[in-house]
Write a protein that holds these residues in place. Structure first.
Motif, PDB file in Angstrom:
ATOM      1  N   VAL A  77       0.870  -1.181   0.021  1.00  0.00           N
ATOM      2  CA  VAL A  77       0.006  -0.046   0.006  1.00  0.00           C
ATOM      3  C   VAL A  77       0.824   1.099  -0.040  1.00  0.00           C
ATOM      4  O   VAL A  77       0.696   2.254  -0.858  1.00  0.00           O
ATOM      5  CB  VAL A  77      -0.863   0.072   1.276  1.00  0.00           C
ATOM      6  N   HIS A  78       2.001   1.347   0.748  1.00  0.00           N
ATOM      7  CA  HIS A  78       2.745   2.489   0.854  1.00  0.00           C
ATOM      8  C   HIS A  78       3.627   2.504  -0.287  1.00  0.00           C
ATOM      9  O   HIS A  78       4.058   3.439  -0.676  1.00  0.00           O
ATOM     10  CB  HIS A  78       3.573   2.417   2.191  1.00  0.00           C
ATOM     11  N   ASP A  79       3.904   1.301  -1.161  1.00  0.00           N
ATOM     12  CA  ASP A  79       5.016   1.245  -2.096  1.00  0.00           C
ATOM     13  C   ASP A  79       3.951   2.175  -3.196  1.00  0.00           C
ATOM     14  O   ASP A  79       4.550   2.734  -4.213  1.00  0.00           O
ATOM     15  CB  ASP A  79       5.211  -0.196  -2.660  1.00  0.00           C
ATOM     16  N   ASP A  80       2.707   1.691  -3.261  1.00  0.00           N
ATOM     17  CA  ASP A  80       1.710   2.392  -4.236  1.00  0.00           C
ATOM     18  C   ASP A  80       1.886   3.974  -4.021  1.00  0.00           C
ATOM     19  O   ASP A  80       1.469   4.710  -4.906  1.00  0.00           O
ATOM     20  CB  ASP A  80       0.505   1.898  -4.255  1.00  0.00           C
ATOM     21  N   ASP A  85       0.896   4.970  -7.714  1.00  0.00           N
ATOM     22  CA  ASP A  85       0.114   4.152  -8.544  1.00  0.00           C
ATOM     23  C   ASP A  85      -1.503   4.016  -7.868  1.00  0.00           C
ATOM     24  O   ASP A  85      -1.457   3.982  -6.761  1.00  0.00           O
ATOM     25  CB  ASP A  85       0.591   2.665  -8.476  1.00  0.00           C
ATOM     26  N   PHE A  86      -2.223   4.021  -8.691  1.00  0.00           N
ATOM     27  CA  PHE A  86      -3.623   3.778  -8.387  1.00  0.00           C
ATOM     28  C   PHE A  86      -4.442   2.630  -8.818  1.00  0.00           C
ATOM     29  O   PHE A  86      -5.617   2.364  -8.539  1.00  0.00           O
ATOM     30  CB  PHE A  86      -4.565   5.213  -8.881  1.00  0.00           C
ATOM     31  N   VAL A  87      -3.816   1.952  -9.374  1.00  0.00           N
ATOM     32  CA  VAL A  87      -4.056   0.648  -9.863  1.00  0.00           C
ATOM     33  C   VAL A  87      -3.227  -0.481  -9.491  1.00  0.00           C
ATOM     34  O   VAL A  87      -1.906  -0.197  -9.679  1.00  0.00           O
ATOM     35  CB  VAL A  87      -4.301   0.390 -11.210  1.00  0.00           C
ATOM     36  N   SER A  95      -5.794   3.985  -3.167  1.00  0.00           N
ATOM     37  CA  SER A  95      -5.746   5.290  -3.420  1.00  0.00           C
ATOM     38  C   SER A  95      -6.668   5.450  -4.562  1.00  0.00           C
ATOM     39  O   SER A  95      -7.429   6.394  -4.886  1.00  0.00           O
ATOM     40  CB  SER A  95      -4.348   5.911  -4.109  1.00  0.00           C
ATOM     41  N   GLY A  96      -6.737   4.523  -5.541  1.00  0.00           N
ATOM     42  CA  GLY A  96      -7.422   4.375  -6.725  1.00  0.00           C
ATOM     43  C   GLY A  96      -8.901   4.558  -6.430  1.00  0.00           C
ATOM     44  O   GLY A  96      -9.879   5.178  -7.071  1.00  0.00           O
ATOM     45  N   THR A  97      -9.462   3.512  -5.330  1.00  0.00           N
ATOM     46  CA  THR A  97     -10.809   3.584  -4.867  1.00  0.00           C
ATOM     47  C   THR A  97     -11.310   4.921  -4.604  1.00  0.00           C
ATOM     48  O   THR A  97     -12.312   5.276  -4.615  1.00  0.00           O
ATOM     49  CB  THR A  97     -10.940   2.492  -3.945  1.00  0.00           C
ATOM     50  N   TYR A  98     -10.393   5.465  -3.420  1.00  0.00           N
ATOM     51  CA  TYR A  98     -11.070   6.791  -2.865  1.00  0.00           C
ATOM     52  C   TYR A  98     -11.077   7.998  -3.971  1.00  0.00           C
ATOM     53  O   TYR A  98     -11.782   8.708  -4.119  1.00  0.00           O
ATOM     54  CB  TYR A  98      -9.933   6.888  -1.836  1.00  0.00           C
ATOM     55  N   ALA A 120      -4.363   6.121   1.552  1.00  0.00           N
ATOM     56  CA  ALA A 120      -3.480   4.842   1.618  1.00  0.00           C
ATOM     57  C   ALA A 120      -2.446   5.056   2.670  1.00  0.00           C
ATOM     58  O   ALA A 120      -1.932   4.151   3.016  1.00  0.00           O
ATOM     59  CB  ALA A 120      -2.953   4.888   0.222  1.00  0.00           C
ATOM     60  N   VAL A 121      -2.331   6.347   2.708  1.00  0.00           N
ATOM     61  CA  VAL A 121      -0.901   6.581   3.962  1.00  0.00           C
ATOM     62  C   VAL A 121      -1.559   6.066   5.137  1.00  0.00           C
ATOM     63  O   VAL A 121      -0.788   5.293   5.982  1.00  0.00           O
ATOM     64  CB  VAL A 121      -0.678   8.094   3.898  1.00  0.00           C
ATOM     65  N   ILE A 122      -2.773   6.467   5.333  1.00  0.00           N
ATOM     66  CA  ILE A 122      -3.317   6.275   6.807  1.00  0.00           C
ATOM     67  C   ILE A 122      -3.526   4.407   6.917  1.00  0.00           C
ATOM     68  O   ILE A 122      -3.233   3.948   7.788  1.00  0.00           O
ATOM     69  CB  ILE A 122      -4.695   6.717   6.926  1.00  0.00           C
ATOM     70  N   ALA A 123      -4.113   4.012   5.600  1.00  0.00           N
ATOM     71  CA  ALA A 123      -4.394   2.165   5.629  1.00  0.00           C
ATOM     72  C   ALA A 123      -3.107   1.807   5.726  1.00  0.00           C
ATOM     73  O   ALA A 123      -3.083   0.716   6.453  1.00  0.00           O
ATOM     74  CB  ALA A 123      -5.167   2.274   4.187  1.00  0.00           C
ATOM     75  N   GLY A 124      -1.881   2.112   5.500  1.00  0.00           N
ATOM     76  CA  GLY A 124      -0.758   1.480   5.408  1.00  0.00           C
ATOM     77  C   GLY A 124      -0.153   1.429   6.763  1.00  0.00           C
ATOM     78  O   GLY A 124       0.309   0.687   7.372  1.00  0.00           O
TER      79      GLY A 124
END
Lengths: 341, 341
Positions: A77-80, A85-87, A95-98, A120-124
């Motif tokens: 998730v953090h690599d994306d 990357d959004f996909v 990130s892409g979904t949000y 995505a930062v938060i989720a990771g």
């Protein structure tokens, strides 16, 4: 059983998130979805070492496996986030979904992307923190738990180093030498995907230091081999099989063993115009593939993989390695080699 | 003593990072610098509760305090990633330092910023993971350690929820109602800065459930008050005192209790053109300040702070709260009120 541990964990987290807002609960749901559908590669490593060494507390092993799975989720998730990357694998990631959701609600693309990356930062962060937490809760005795946490810590420590080197590579106009690429791939992925889960499984089974150390070496060889195969498949693979385009890495100019080798050959003079060309056509990609074959890069990579696999098998054959463990880990080495075909 | 724990921790980490590349070692050094020079606010809370309740194992308390300090570092580093800030308190933060370094080496601003943000994602992950690790290593008995980890987990869980709500606020064109702003500020900052450290200090001192619960309530009141004062100082403060401009929040259109209150007043019709105006002049800012006073927003915020502080003092006065604890925590409440002047 790993699935059951994760399901229980996420079910509790979602319940806990409910009073803090539906968006938060939704984020937890998305994070859960991001742990599903994978190959459960790291838990498999834990389990292979554990059962090969006679372990029987499958519940504890499932917690250890789930811990590595969450670490994996956090890192991708953090690599994306880092790669913007959004996909991932053709499906919108967190990130892409949000982002898509925010666009649907009328936000500009810029603001929507910002929201996606923020989520995505938060989720990771949540996944990372809780990978530690699941390991800590495996229910084993204190001394063993401390060693397991040490292994998890090593994995995280190495992976952060590898990610940083990878970022440095991506902004450096020079192609790194083969050894540096292998070192980066080992740190970024192989340690937490192979070495650490295998060692954790062995520690959990109460194995000797010698076996734990040999499993680390075995994991390193197999892990590096896996990464090289991945890079080869990213150029020469069959999309229907890998689920990954064979043009993306070329367009991106991804630093791989193939490219690093090719740089030192006469073919590079022509190849260099194709590597990292953002609008590379399929015909040009085919030219690049042909030249990577011609200059010997593909053979070089294949030989590297075979060398790693052989060393891995030699390690398994060492006299202090129990027969049952060999039986569990042989297929792991075989699978890596098979992907090359 | 918290400094000593952190210094030891970072010194080990840097030594461990050495063989993995000088950039990695440098990243650890930067992360260390990011934990220095702060007010050690969270460790102070741990220590106040702990010594007020008769705790004497200062080494264990220092680990607990250091754990919260690292959590704080992780959260602000990732908060800066989310806000795409390259500067904090006038000094380049981790992203900013890396960006400047990459620019010096000839990278474009876009690539340099990307490298900066990437390094900050990685650094925040390391701080987050190790905040758990320091807590886990405080050396206390298993049952107490589990409770301390629970408190740390609650803090992280709340903070992630608050950060997500804050992101949602920032993209929503509507100004949230006062209660929602207070809820966000509580979750994002007050829980991990006040409630959790106070409770952790009490748990470490072996306090009763009742005292731990009351300290949580006290921390909530003080923490919310602190945030409101912060928002008021962000508009009305003296820069020489706060180290923060009094125009930034207005330009950014930051959602605060002041703005939320003002929205429901007749002055809003004129104010709304000034709030969030990116090129707000100092004269316009002064107009905005005058109108925020005139519409009663400042008085409203001051009253909220006084209400929180009073409830906090009432909680301290409850009969089950030991006198020594009151003596430790009175100054905490007083400090918050004092910042308003």
């Amino acid at each position: 059983m790993v699935d059951a541990v994760l399901e229980r964990f996420f079910s509790l987290a979602k319940k806990r998130a409910e009073p803090l807002g539906e968006h938060y609960q939704h984020l937890w749901g998305l994070l859960e979805r991001n742990t599903q559908g994978g190959k459960r590669f790291r838990p498999r490593m834990v389990m292979a070492a554990y059962s090969g060494l006679g372990g029987t507390d499958l519940e504890a092993a499932a917690y250890v496996g789930a811990s590595f799975e969450l670490l994996h989720t956090a890192l991708i998730v953090h690599d994306d986030v880092i790669d913007r990357d959004f996909v991932r694998r053709g499906i919108p990631n967190i990130s892409g979904t949000y982002r898509d959701h925010a666009v649907d609600r009328g936000a500009s693309v810029e603001i929507a992307e910002h929201r996606g990356v923020s989520a995505a930062v938060i989720a990771g962060d949540l996944a990372l923190f809780n990978s530690y937490r699941l390991m800590e809760r495996s229910g084993v005795a204190a001394a063993m738990r401390d060693r397991l946490l040490e292994v998890l810590d090593e994995a995280m420590f190495a992976s952060a180093a590898g990610e940083l080197i990878d970022v440095d590579f991506s902004i450096d106009p020079h192609t790194p030498v083969v050894e540096d690429i292998l070192q980066m791939e080992r740190l970024k992925t192989a340690v937490y995907s192979f070495e650490a889960p295998l060692q954790a499984g062995a520690i959990l089974a109460g194995a000797s230091e010698q076996i734990v150390a040999t499993l680390g070496d075995f994991g390193r060889e197999i892990g590096i081999a896996y990464q090289i195969v991945d890079d080869v498949l990213g150029v020469f693979g069959e999309e229907s099989f890998t689920g990954k385009t064979t043009i993306g890495d070329l367009r991106e100019g991804k630093r791989t063993v193939l490219i690093s080798f090719a740089r030192a050959t006469p073919q590079w003079e022509e190849l260099r115009h194709l590597i990292g060309k953002h609008d590379l056509t399929e015909a040009e990609a085919q030219t690049a593939r042909d030249m990577l074959e011609e200059c010997g890069a593909r053979t070089f990579a294949d030989d590297l993989v075979r060398g790693c696999a052989q060393r891995a098998l030699d390690l398994l054959a060492e006299p202090h390695m129990p027969e049952a463990l060999r039986a569990e880990l042989h297929p792991v080495a075989a699978t890596v080699l098979e992907r090359m075909r």
